[in-house]
Structures are given as structure tokens and as C-alpha cells.
Design an enzyme around this catalytic site. Structure first.
Site, PDB file in Angstrom:
ATOM      1  N   GLU A 175       2.511  -5.622   4.527  1.00  0.00           N
ATOM      2  CA  GLU A 175       3.726  -5.212   5.243  1.00  0.00           C
ATOM      3  C   GLU A 175       4.105  -3.765   4.904  1.00  0.00           C
ATOM      4  OE1 GLU A 175       3.217  -7.539   3.096  1.00  0.00           O
ATOM      5  OE2 GLU A 175       4.905  -7.957   1.763  1.00  0.00           O
ATOM      6  N   GLY A 225      -5.792  -8.573  -3.123  1.00  0.00           N
ATOM      7  CA  GLY A 225      -4.406  -8.332  -3.527  1.00  0.00           C
ATOM      8  C   GLY A 225      -4.212  -8.678  -4.990  1.00  0.00           C
ATOM      9  N   GLY A 226      -2.998  -9.047  -5.334  1.00  0.00           N
ATOM     10  CA  GLY A 226      -2.662  -9.301  -6.732  1.00  0.00           C
ATOM     11  C   GLY A 226      -3.096 -10.682  -7.209  1.00  0.00           C
ATOM     12  N   THR A 229      -0.735 -13.693  -6.282  1.00  0.00           N
ATOM     13  CA  THR A 229      -0.850 -14.067  -4.864  1.00  0.00           C
ATOM     14  C   THR A 229      -2.171 -14.783  -4.623  1.00  0.00           C
ATOM     15  OG1 THR A 229       0.346 -12.040  -4.375  1.00  0.00           O
ATOM     16  CG2 THR A 229      -0.593 -13.197  -2.513  1.00  0.00           C
ATOM     17  N   GLY A 230      -3.236 -14.274  -5.236  1.00  0.00           N
ATOM     18  CA  GLY A 230      -4.546 -14.919  -5.086  1.00  0.00           C
ATOM     19  C   GLY A 230      -4.517 -16.353  -5.578  1.00  0.00           C
ATOM     20  N   CYS A 281      -8.153  -0.829  -7.479  1.00  0.00           N
ATOM     21  CA  CYS A 281      -8.450  -2.063  -8.224  1.00  0.00           C
ATOM     22  C   CYS A 281      -9.460  -1.824  -9.342  1.00  0.00           C
ATOM     23  CB  CYS A 281      -8.932  -3.160  -7.295  1.00  0.00           C
ATOM     24  SG  CYS A 281     -10.258  -2.664  -6.204  1.00  0.00           S
ATOM     25  N   GLU A 382      -2.823  -5.763 -15.331  1.00  0.00           N
ATOM     26  CA  GLU A 382      -3.174  -4.656 -14.452  1.00  0.00           C
ATOM     27  C   GLU A 382      -1.909  -3.861 -14.138  1.00  0.00           C
ATOM     28  OE1 GLU A 382      -4.030  -5.499 -10.261  1.00  0.00           O
ATOM     29  OE2 GLU A 382      -5.814  -4.267 -10.465  1.00  0.00           O
TER      30      GLU A 382
HETATM   31  O1  TXE Z   1       0.308  -7.535  -3.720  1.00  0.00           O
HETATM   32  P1  TXE Z   1       0.260  -8.925  -2.980  1.00  0.00           P
HETATM   33  P2  TXE Z   1       1.558  -6.643  -4.134  1.00  0.00           P
HETATM   34  C1  TXE Z   1      -2.211  -5.887  -7.583  1.00  0.00           C
HETATM   35  C2  TXE Z   1      -1.542  -4.746  -8.311  1.00  0.00           C
HETATM   36  C3  TXE Z   1      -0.155  -4.785  -7.754  1.00  0.00           C
HETATM   37  C4  TXE Z   1       0.046  -6.271  -7.618  1.00  0.00           C
HETATM   38  C5  TXE Z   1       1.115  -6.679  -6.646  1.00  0.00           C
HETATM   39  O2  TXE Z   1      -1.526  -5.003  -9.690  1.00  0.00           O
HETATM   40  O3  TXE Z   1       0.773  -4.206  -8.608  1.00  0.00           O
HETATM   41  O4  TXE Z   1      -1.185  -6.752  -7.163  1.00  0.00           O
HETATM   42  O5  TXE Z   1       0.974  -5.982  -5.433  1.00  0.00           O
HETATM   43  C6  TXE Z   1       0.079 -10.759   1.219  1.00  0.00           C
HETATM   44  N1  TXE Z   1       0.256 -15.894   1.113  1.00  0.00           N
HETATM   45  N2  TXE Z   1      -2.955  -5.442  -6.427  1.00  0.00           N
HETATM   46  O6  TXE Z   1       2.751  -7.438  -4.497  1.00  0.00           O
HETATM   47  O7  TXE Z   1       1.587  -9.563  -2.935  1.00  0.00           O
HETATM   48  C7  TXE Z   1       0.892  -9.495   1.307  1.00  0.00           C
HETATM   49  O8  TXE Z   1       1.757  -9.541   2.400  1.00  0.00           O
HETATM   50  C8  TXE Z   1      -0.520 -15.082   1.832  1.00  0.00           C
HETATM   51  C9  TXE Z   1      -4.382  -5.392  -6.602  1.00  0.00           C
HETATM   52  O9  TXE Z   1       1.774  -5.691  -3.064  1.00  0.00           O
HETATM   53  O10 TXE Z   1      -0.880  -9.650  -3.550  1.00  0.00           O
HETATM   54  C10 TXE Z   1      -0.233  -8.461   1.424  1.00  0.00           C
HETATM   55  O11 TXE Z   1      -0.722  -8.431   2.749  1.00  0.00           O
HETATM   56  N3  TXE Z   1      -0.454 -13.738   1.760  1.00  0.00           N
HETATM   57  C11 TXE Z   1      -5.070  -5.272  -5.318  1.00  0.00           C
HETATM   58  C12 TXE Z   1      -1.288  -9.003   0.486  1.00  0.00           C
HETATM   59  O12 TXE Z   1      -0.987 -10.402   0.357  1.00  0.00           O
HETATM   60  C13 TXE Z   1       0.448 -13.206   0.925  1.00  0.00           C
HETATM   61  C14 TXE Z   1      -4.471  -4.433  -4.284  1.00  0.00           C
HETATM   62  C15 TXE Z   1      -1.314  -8.377  -0.903  1.00  0.00           C
HETATM   63  O13 TXE Z   1      -0.039  -8.465  -1.476  1.00  0.00           O
HETATM   64  C16 TXE Z   1       1.290 -14.024   0.142  1.00  0.00           C
HETATM   65  C17 TXE Z   1      -3.028  -4.586  -4.230  1.00  0.00           C
HETATM   66  C18 TXE Z   1       1.153 -15.424   0.253  1.00  0.00           C
HETATM   67  N4  TXE Z   1       1.895 -16.281  -0.463  1.00  0.00           N
HETATM   68  C19 TXE Z   1      -2.333  -5.052  -5.302  1.00  0.00           C
HETATM   69  N5  TXE Z   1       2.076 -13.218  -0.613  1.00  0.00           N
HETATM   70  C20 TXE Z   1      -6.560  -5.161  -5.391  1.00  0.00           C
HETATM   71  N6  TXE Z   1      -7.244  -6.258  -5.689  1.00  0.00           N
HETATM   72  O14 TXE Z   1      -7.111  -4.122  -5.122  1.00  0.00           O
HETATM   73  C21 TXE Z   1       1.735 -11.947  -0.308  1.00  0.00           C
HETATM   74  N7  TXE Z   1       0.767 -11.923   0.628  1.00  0.00           N
END
Ligand code: TXE
Length: 498
Positions: A175, A225-226, A229-230, A281, A382
Site C-alpha cells: 500500500e 515481506g516481513g 506477516t510471512g 533484504c 532485521e
Molecule cells: O512489511 P509487511 P512492512 C521487513 C522489514 C520491515 C518489516 C515490516 O524488516 O521493517 O518487514 O515491513 C502485505 N496478509 N521487510 O510492515 O507488512 C502488505 O500490504 C497478506 C522485509 O511494510 O510484511 C505488503 O503488500 N498480506 C522485506 C506486504 O504484505 C499482508 C521487504 C509486505 O508488508 C498482510 C519489506 C496479511 N496479513 C519488509 N499484512 C523483504 N523480505 O525484502 C501485510 N500484508
């Protein structure tokens, strides 16, 4: 122009609108439409129908290859506009955004090349009357959920192989940074991707991402992502037993032996972690240095870190831009505060920068912390920001033990001119990518992904295509005969007579 694309039509959706902010000065770059629950349903239904009944599944691999190549050509045509938009959206420098677009183009070219050469295989059963084939089929409807640090790049690692394999998809970008993902979908449309094959819905993770991960009609989720969330996505997908591929970041060791030239060591210690303000990452956030080199290296990094030019990503003289959002900067500040409270020493950085150009946006300077311990939060979690921590070792075994002392396992590097030592350490590190005397480079043909809590599965390379395929075994007995497994069969035949 509406921002959602569902079943081949651009639509405004029912979730209202949201402002996309420029991290440089908090100004509104664009106002985009948001998906409501009905839009998510419609997008999944469109992808489902396009997979189950549309013409897409019957396209040949060479048709899909040609389509991917057309997308790569459109990316070349629109490179400058896309790069500029990526910079406005993420804050990263234009130089980095241009590299991103080139990399995205290379990914589409790579999967265009691979798509029509991936023909499954014939299995040798040792039986003359059996033709045994393993064929590659698409998984089905894929939900592709992406983060904000490399919005377009991360998406290309998913869209290109998913299309190459013949899947349909619903894209849910972050978003915070949705703009270039929408641009890529426009290019897919222009290249001739049939309606329903690629759909995009914008909105928050909870309201738009989560329903995709629970949906009965979604066969696979690919998420970057984080960690938290994963983990939530893996839990959410359990009920429908989806295929889930996740890349969840890292806590990456950058190991420097004392036989490395000081200039080289300082230069790469900084490039490893301060590129894109550490919002990478694979950022080399943990510098693990041989004790005898520690003081000289720390002094050199401190001297150079203060000279890094922060500024507007659109200004060609800027070397790093701001952090992506106010919330993310607050998180970085919290990490530094907690490290200092736990006894770390601040060598440089650690406070918002001065200067009139850096006040409106979410800038945070390159920050160097020494005197850290392995139990500190700044070492264990991280940070995803411009924070470099320094730890020391005396022996090769200690270096490896430190490098592996993390729940993550995404990437790391080892620096030494001693090749035997370098390869021993690279072999012993439990990380998905290990660079020797380098940091950051990757190529579309080599797999990328994590061990341990950095995730499962792999993106890029042939494995990155296999993630989006079912490998089905077809066994053909060309000369069938009764099996005579059950003795009754023979008795019935005897009773029936000749
Ligand atoms: O990531 P989120 P955030 C790490 C990094 C960062 C932390 C949090 O440490 O500080 O994650 O970042 C979607 N069901 N990385 O909060 O929330 C969300 O809308 C389905 C590492 O921004 O994980 C976005 O599209 N989807 C990383 C995506 O998930 C959901 C890169 C990532 O957001 C969801 C970024 C849900 N319940 C952050 N909740 C890397 N691996 O490179 C959120 N989203």
C-alpha cells in the site's frame, strides 16, 4: 485513470482512495483507488475463470515466451518514466531506480528464454512397454503479494515466471508503493495478456492481502515481506493447503578477514549496508571483522559515512534518499535507542540530519554502532535501515559461528584474498546466497531465497519457474496385460472355462 485492473478492465473499486506519499517531502505523488472486499472477490473470480476456462491455459510455451519478450521491450521503451515513478514512490535514487528497471527487463527476458525450453522430461523406467513423462503444468491462480523496498523488481520475480508457467494471478502490491506495479500491469495489457490472467488490487495488507491468502480459489501465494506477516500468511493458508513461497528478509553477515585491503573493506562494508538506506533484504547489516582490523576499519567507515550525500532521489548528486515512511523511520530510531540503552557505542549517525532539504522527508543518516553483543535486539532482529553494527572474531571458526548465529539465512559475504579460506567459510555459512569478495550482485539465472526464517522456496533461475509449476507424472503402458495380482482372477477364469 482507475488503479485496479480486474478481468481486463480498469476500475475504481469500492474501497475509496489513498494518497501515495513522496518520502522526500511527504507530498502527495498520486491518489490511487483502493479495493473493497467485492473487488478482491471479483479479481479472484476473474483469475479463476481465466485459468479454468479461458484460452490462456492452452497457449503454447512459445506464445507465452513471445509475450514476456514484448513486455521486456515495453519496459525498455518506458524505462525513464518508470524509474522516475519508482523514485517518487520509494525515495530511492534515480540511479538505483534505473538499475531496477534494467534488472526487471532482464528478468522478463530470462523467463522469455526459459519458457519455451522447459519441456518436462522423459523418465527411463527400464521397461520397453512404458512411456513415462513428467510434464510441467501451471499451479493455477496465484496471489502475488509484494513489499515496498523494491516494488517493481520484487513483482517481476513473481509475475515473469508465473506467466511463463501459464498461471493466472492477482497482484497485491504494498500500500506504501503501488505505482510501478500498476504501470507493469498496464504494460502486460499492452503486450496482449488476455483478460483475467493478470489482475491487480490495491489496499492494506489486512483488508486486501489477507483475504487472498485464505481464499478457496487461490492455489498459491508468493509473498515477499516481513517475518511476522510471512508467518501469518503461512497460518492463513493452512486451511486451504495452498502452496506458499515466502521471502522474509535477513540478518546478513558481512565477514571481513584482516588480509583485506582497508580501502576495499571500508568501501564494501558501506555499500553492503547503506545502499538504499539499508532497506534491502540482503543488506550486510552485521559487519563481522577480524579483531586486528577492527579499529582501523571502524575509523575509516566513520570518516566516510559522514560524507554520504543524502537528498532527493531525483537529484542526480544524491547518494541515498530518505526512508520509505515516517513509521519506518520511527522503527529505525527505536532500534538505535534500544541498542544504546543496552550498552552499544554510537560512532556516527544516530540522529535525524540537519539541513533545510532534509526536514520534510523521512531522512535518517548512515549510523555505525560498535560494542554490540549478540543478545541485543539490534543484532538479532532485521532493522531494514541504515544501521551498521560491528562484531569481532579471532579465528575462522568464530567468524563462521557468528555468521550463522541468526534465525535468518538469506545472504552473506566473506572477504579475503585467501581463496581456500573464502570457500571454506562460504561452504559453512547457512545462507541462501554467499558472495566472496563482492556484495549485492545477482543474476536472473541464479536462484535467490532464504534458509531458516528467511523463507522457503526460491525465486529466479529454473527453480523460480518450478515454484509456479505442478510436476505431473504421466505413465503410459503401451502394451497392457492383466496384472494377476489377485488369485481370484485366475480361479474365475478356470471356472469360466476356456
Ligand atoms: O512489511 P509487511 P512492512 C521487513 C522489514 C520491515 C518489516 C515490516 O524488516 O521493517 O518487514 O515491513 C502485505 N496478509 N521487510 O510492515 O507488512 C502488505 O500490504 C497478506 C522485509 O511494510 O510484511 C505488503 O503488500 N498480506 C522485506 C506486504 O504484505 C499482508 C521487504 C509486505 O508488508 C498482510 C519489506 C496479511 N496479513 C519488509 N499484512 C523483504 N523480505 O525484502 C501485510 N500484508
Amino acid at each position: 485513470m482507475p488503479s485496479l485492473y480486474i478481468d481486463g478492465k480498469w476500475t475504481a473499486g469500492s474501497g475509496g482512495t489513498a494518497d501515495v506519499l513522496n518520502p522526500f517531502d511527504a507530498s502527495v505523488v498520486q491518489t490511487v483507488d483502493q479495493a473493497g472486499p467485492d473487488d478482491v472477490e471479483r479479481a479472484v473470480a476473474a483469475a479463476r475463470a481465466a485459468f479454468d476456462t479461458g484460452p490462456w491455459r492452452t497457449t503454447s510455451a512459445s506464445e507465452r515466451s513471445a509475450l514476456l519478450r514484448r513486455i521486456s521491450e515495453l519496459l525498455v521503451r518506458d524505462k525513464e518514466e518508470i524509474a522516475r515513478t519508482e523514485t517518487l514512490d520509494t525515495g530511492k535514487t534515480l540511479k538505483e531506480s534505473r538499475i531496477d528497471v534494467d534488472d526487471v527487463t532482464a528478468v522478463f527476458r530470462y523467463y522469455a528464454d526459459l519458457a519455451d525450453k522447459d519441456a518436462g522430461r522423459i523418465v527411463d523406467t527400464g521397461m520397453d512397454n512404458v512411456l513415462s513423462r513428467v510434464v510441467h503444468e501451471p499451479v493455477g491462480v496465484c496471489a502475488l503479494i509484494t513489499p515496498w523496498n523494491y516494488p517493481l523488481l520484487q513483482l517481476s520475480w513473481k509475475v515473469a515466471p508465473a506467466l511463463a508457467a501459464g498461471n493466472t494471478m492477482v497482484i497485491k502490491p504494498s500500500e506504501v508503493t503501488p505505482l510501478t506495479s500498476v504501470m507493469l500491469v498496464r504494460l502486460c495489457e499492452e503486450a496482449g495478456v488476455p483478460p483475467g490472467v493478470v489482475n491487480i488490487v490495491l489496499g492494506e495488507g489486512r483488508s486486501v492481502g489477507a483475504p487472498l491468502t485464505e481464499h478457496d480459489d487461490v492455489d498459491m501465494v508468493s509473498f515477499t515481506g516481513g517475518l511476522a506477516t510471512g508467518q501469518a500468511i503461512i497460518r492463513a493458508s493452512a486451511a486451504t493447503v495452498k502452496r506458499v513461497a515466502v521471502e522474509l528478509g535477513g540478518k546478513n553477515p558481512n565477514i571481513m578477514f584482516a588480509d583485506v585491503d582497508l580501502d576495499l573493506a571500508a568501501d564494501w562494508a558501506m555499500t553492503a549496508v547503506f545502499l538504499h538506506s539499508g532497506q534491502v533484504c540482503s543488506a550486510g547489516a552485521r559487519l563481522i571483522v577480524e579483531e586486528s582490523m577492527h579499529d582501523d576499519l571502524v575509523a575509516e567507515i566513520a570518516r566516510r559515512a559522514q560524507l554520504i550525500r543524502m537528498g532527493n532521489g531525483l537529484d542526480e548528486t544524491s547518494e541515498v534518499g530518505p526512508l520509505v515512511s515516517a513509521a519506518h523511520r520511527a522503527k529505525i530510531e527505536d532500534f538505535v535507542a534500544s541498542a544504546l540503552a543496552e550498552g552499544a557505542t554510537l560512532v556516527t549517525g544516530g540522529a535525524r540530519p540537519e539541513g533545510p532539504d532534509l526536514q520534510k522527508g523521512w531522512f535518517y543518516p548512515p549510523t555505525l554502532l560498535t560494542g554490540v553483543r549478540r543478545d541485543m535486539r539490534v543484532i538479532r532482529e532485521e532493522t531494514f535501515g541504515p544501521i551498521l553494527t560491528v562484531e569481532t572474531f579471532r579465528t575462522e571458526e568464530e567468524a563462521v559461528a557468528l555468521g550463522n548465529d541468526t534465525e535468518y539465512g538469506l545472504a552473506g559475504a566473506v572477504w579475503t584474498p585467501d581463496m581456500a579460506k573464502a570457500h571454506r567459510v562460504a561452504g559453512a555459512l547457512r545462507h541462501g546466497t554467499v558472495w566472496i569478495n563482492d556484495y549485492h550482485p545477482y543474476v536472473p539465472a541464479a536462484e535467490w531465497g532464504g534458509m531458516k526464517r528467511s523463507g522457503n522456496g526460491r525465486e529466479l533461475g529454473p527453480t523460480g519457474l518450478a515454484e509456479y509449476q505442478e510436476h505431473k507424472h504421466i505413465w503410459h503402458n503401451t502394451d497392457p496385460a492383466p496384472s494377476r495380482w489377485f488369485s481370484g482372477d485366475a480361479r474365475v477364469r478356470e471356472e469360466d472355462g476356456p
